[in-house]
Design a protein around this motif. Structure first.
Motif, PDB file in Angstrom:
ATOM      1  N   GLY A  84       0.795  -1.227   0.000  1.00 43.27           N
ATOM      2  CA  GLY A  84       0.000   0.000   0.000  1.00 43.27           C
ATOM      3  C   GLY A  84       0.826   1.274   0.000  1.00 43.27           C
ATOM      4  N   ARG A  85       2.051   1.218  -0.503  1.00 43.02           N
ATOM      5  CA  ARG A  85       2.945   2.373  -0.501  1.00 43.02           C
ATOM      6  C   ARG A  85       3.168   2.932  -1.913  1.00 43.02           C
ATOM      7  N   GLU A  86       2.238   2.673  -2.838  1.00 47.65           N
ATOM      8  CA  GLU A  86       2.456   3.071  -4.221  1.00 47.65           C
ATOM      9  C   GLU A  86       2.594   4.582  -4.409  1.00 47.65           C
ATOM     10  N   LYS A  87       2.005   5.368  -3.508  1.00 48.79           N
ATOM     11  CA  LYS A  87       2.173   6.816  -3.642  1.00 48.79           C
ATOM     12  C   LYS A  87       3.608   7.243  -3.303  1.00 48.79           C
ATOM     13  N   GLN A  88       4.383   6.355  -2.701  1.00 47.20           N
ATOM     14  CA  GLN A  88       5.773   6.635  -2.374  1.00 47.20           C
ATOM     15  C   GLN A  88       6.752   6.088  -3.416  1.00 47.20           C
ATOM     16  N   LEU A  89       6.238   5.472  -4.475  1.00 48.71           N
ATOM     17  CA  LEU A  89       7.106   4.807  -5.451  1.00 48.71           C
ATOM     18  C   LEU A  89       8.140   5.760  -6.054  1.00 48.71           C
ATOM     19  N   LYS A  90       7.708   6.931  -6.474  1.00 46.79           N
ATOM     20  CA  LYS A  90       8.644   7.897  -7.063  1.00 46.79           C
ATOM     21  C   LYS A  90       9.684   8.334  -6.031  1.00 46.79           C
ATOM     22  N   ASN A  91       9.251   8.577  -4.800  1.00 43.31           N
ATOM     23  CA  ASN A  91      10.182   8.993  -3.744  1.00 43.31           C
ATOM     24  C   ASN A  91      11.190   7.899  -3.416  1.00 43.31           C
ATOM     25  N   ILE A  92      10.735   6.647  -3.440  1.00 45.68           N
ATOM     26  CA  ILE A  92      11.643   5.524  -3.184  1.00 45.68           C
ATOM     27  C   ILE A  92      12.692   5.453  -4.281  1.00 45.68           C
ATOM     28  N   ALA A  93      12.248   5.563  -5.523  1.00 41.65           N
ATOM     29  CA  ALA A  93      13.185   5.517  -6.649  1.00 41.65           C
ATOM     30  C   ALA A  93      14.177   6.676  -6.572  1.00 41.65           C
ATOM     31  N   GLN A  94      13.693   7.877  -6.264  1.00 43.78           N
ATOM     32  CA  GLN A  94      14.581   9.045  -6.175  1.00 43.78           C
ATOM     33  C   GLN A  94      15.559   8.903  -5.019  1.00 43.78           C
ATOM     34  N   GLU A  95      15.104   8.379  -3.915  1.00 41.28           N
ATOM     35  CA  GLU A  95      15.988   8.192  -2.761  1.00 41.28           C
ATOM     36  C   GLU A  95      17.064   7.156  -3.069  1.00 41.28           C
ATOM     37  N   PHE A  96      16.715   6.107  -3.804  1.00 38.09           N
ATOM     38  CA  PHE A  96      17.704   5.116  -4.225  1.00 38.09           C
ATOM     39  C   PHE A  96      18.760   5.781  -5.103  1.00 38.09           C
ATOM     40  N   ILE A  97      18.310   6.598  -6.059  1.00 38.52           N
ATOM     41  CA  ILE A  97      19.239   7.333  -6.931  1.00 38.52           C
ATOM     42  C   ILE A  97      20.171   8.208  -6.097  1.00 38.52           C
ATOM     43  N   ASN A  98      19.602   8.922  -5.129  1.00 35.24           N
ATOM     44  CA  ASN A  98      20.404   9.799  -4.263  1.00 35.24           C
ATOM     45  C   ASN A  98      21.449   9.007  -3.478  1.00 35.24           C
ATOM     46  N   LYS A  99      21.055   7.853  -2.960  1.00 38.92           N
ATOM     47  CA  LYS A  99      21.988   7.038  -2.180  1.00 38.92           C
ATOM     48  C   LYS A  99      23.145   6.530  -3.042  1.00 38.92           C
ATOM     49  N   VAL A 100      22.844   6.086  -4.254  1.00 44.03           N
ATOM     50  CA  VAL A 100      23.903   5.607  -5.154  1.00 44.03           C
ATOM     51  C   VAL A 100      24.822   6.767  -5.539  1.00 44.03           C
ATOM     52  N   GLU A 101      24.246   7.923  -5.809  1.00 45.93           N
ATOM     53  CA  GLU A 101      25.066   9.090  -6.149  1.00 45.93           C
ATOM     54  C   GLU A 101      25.945   9.508  -4.975  1.00 45.93           C
ATOM     55  N   ASP A 102      25.417   9.421  -3.768  1.00 44.07           N
ATOM     56  CA  ASP A 102      26.224   9.742  -2.583  1.00 44.07           C
ATOM     57  C   ASP A 102      27.420   8.809  -2.468  1.00 44.07           C
ATOM     58  N   ASN A 104      28.868   7.304  -4.892  1.00 39.12           N
ATOM     59  CA  ASN A 104      29.779   7.614  -5.991  1.00 39.12           C
ATOM     60  C   ASN A 104      30.372   9.017  -5.904  1.00 39.12           C
ATOM     61  N   GLY A 105      30.019   9.770  -4.859  1.00 40.30           N
ATOM     62  CA  GLY A 105      30.582  11.098  -4.659  1.00 40.30           C
ATOM     63  C   GLY A 105      30.004  12.174  -5.555  1.00 40.30           C
ATOM     64  N   VAL A 106      28.781  11.999  -6.010  1.00 30.83           N
ATOM     65  CA  VAL A 106      28.143  12.991  -6.869  1.00 30.83           C
ATOM     66  C   VAL A 106      27.465  14.042  -5.993  1.00 30.83           C
ATOM     67  N   GLN A 107      27.780  15.322  -6.243  1.00 32.46           N
ATOM     68  CA  GLN A 107      27.125  16.413  -5.532  1.00 32.46           C
ATOM     69  C   GLN A 107      25.838  16.772  -6.261  1.00 32.46           C
ATOM     70  N   ARG A 108      24.767  17.046  -5.500  1.00 36.44           N
ATOM     71  CA  ARG A 108      23.520  17.507  -6.081  1.00 36.44           C
ATOM     72  C   ARG A 108      23.475  19.034  -5.952  1.00 36.44           C
ATOM     73  N   VAL A 109      23.430  19.697  -7.101  1.00 37.45           N
ATOM     74  CA  VAL A 109      23.464  21.150  -7.156  1.00 37.45           C
ATOM     75  C   VAL A 109      22.166  21.644  -7.784  1.00 37.45           C
ATOM     76  N   THR A 110      21.516  22.601  -7.111  1.00 38.67           N
ATOM     77  CA  THR A 110      20.308  23.209  -7.640  1.00 38.67           C
ATOM     78  C   THR A 110      20.567  24.697  -7.828  1.00 38.67           C
ATOM     79  N   LEU A 111      20.339  25.172  -9.026  1.00 39.67           N
ATOM     80  CA  LEU A 111      20.508  26.586  -9.347  1.00 39.67           C
ATOM     81  C   LEU A 111      19.147  27.140  -9.741  1.00 39.67           C
ATOM     82  N   THR A 112      18.672  28.123  -8.981  1.00 42.67           N
ATOM     83  CA  THR A 112      17.393  28.749  -9.253  1.00 42.67           C
ATOM     84  C   THR A 112      17.655  30.157  -9.767  1.00 42.67           C
ATOM     85  N   THR A 113      17.084  30.464 -10.927  1.00 37.41           N
ATOM     86  CA  THR A 113      17.260  31.777 -11.529  1.00 37.41           C
ATOM     87  C   THR A 113      15.907  32.338 -11.950  1.00 37.41           C
TER      88      THR A 113
END
Length: 178
Positions: A84-102, A104-113
């Motif tokens: 019953g956690r299907e509304k969290q599916l995108k967040n789970i996938a994104q969190e997995f991506i973030n963990k793998v990037e961490d 691998n030493g990838v910095q997440r940079v957000t630039l707002t203009t």
């Protein structure tokens, strides 16, 4: 954006499993596809959020949509829906991506203009700060006209706010204090 504890736990479990089975790279690219599909399809989001559709039907639809993914990724999606956690599916996938990037030493940079910037301007902004300390980073550029001008650079949990809106608010605050 804050990630739920549920998403972090599922992502960590998936990461542990993929590390043991040697499938981290494959599942990493597939989770990027899951995030992309979930971002692009409003109908799929609505379908997963509909409470009166039973989980068996949701699993059938998910299996059809994600049929090109590996067995590990499909099993994760099925497990998430079954619990019953299907509304969290995108967040789970994104969190997995973030963990793998961490890892691998990838910095997440957000630039707002306020407006779209050229590549040269973006590179100049990134080089002008000490926050971006590697050539291995993932850049997301957001356009928000409400900041009026300048930029907001966020790297991890640090932020540089060089926006016109924040400077105007600072001046306004100073006038009220004096």
């Amino acid at each position: 954006m804050l990630t739920s504890k549920v998403a972090k736990r599922y992502a960590q479990g998936l990461l542990d499993f993929t590390n043991e089975s040697g499938q981290t790279a494959t599942v990493f690219s597939e989770m990027k596809d899951v995030v992309k599909i979930m971002n692009e399809s409003q109908d799929l989001k609505k379908f997963f959020l509909t409470p009166y559709i039973d989980s068996k039907k949701k699993i059938e639809v998910a299996n059809e949509i994600f049929k090109g993914l590996s067995t590990s990724s499909q099993n994760l999606i099925t497990l998430v829906i079954r619990h019953g956690r299907e509304k969290q599916l995108k967040n789970i996938a994104q969190e997995f991506i973030n963990k793998v990037e961490d890892i691998n030493g990838v910095q997440r940079v957000t630039l707002t203009t306020a407006t779209q910037l050229s590549k040269e301007n973006i590179e100049h902004i990134l080089k002008s700060t000490d926050l971006v300390n590697s050539s291995n980073f993932d850049l997301v550029v957001n356009i928000k006209p409400e900041i009026l001008g300048g930029y907001i650079l966020r790297v991890g949990d640090q932020q540089v706010d060089a926006s016109v809106k924040s400077k105007l608010n600072s001046i306004k605050k100073d006038f009220h204090l004096n």
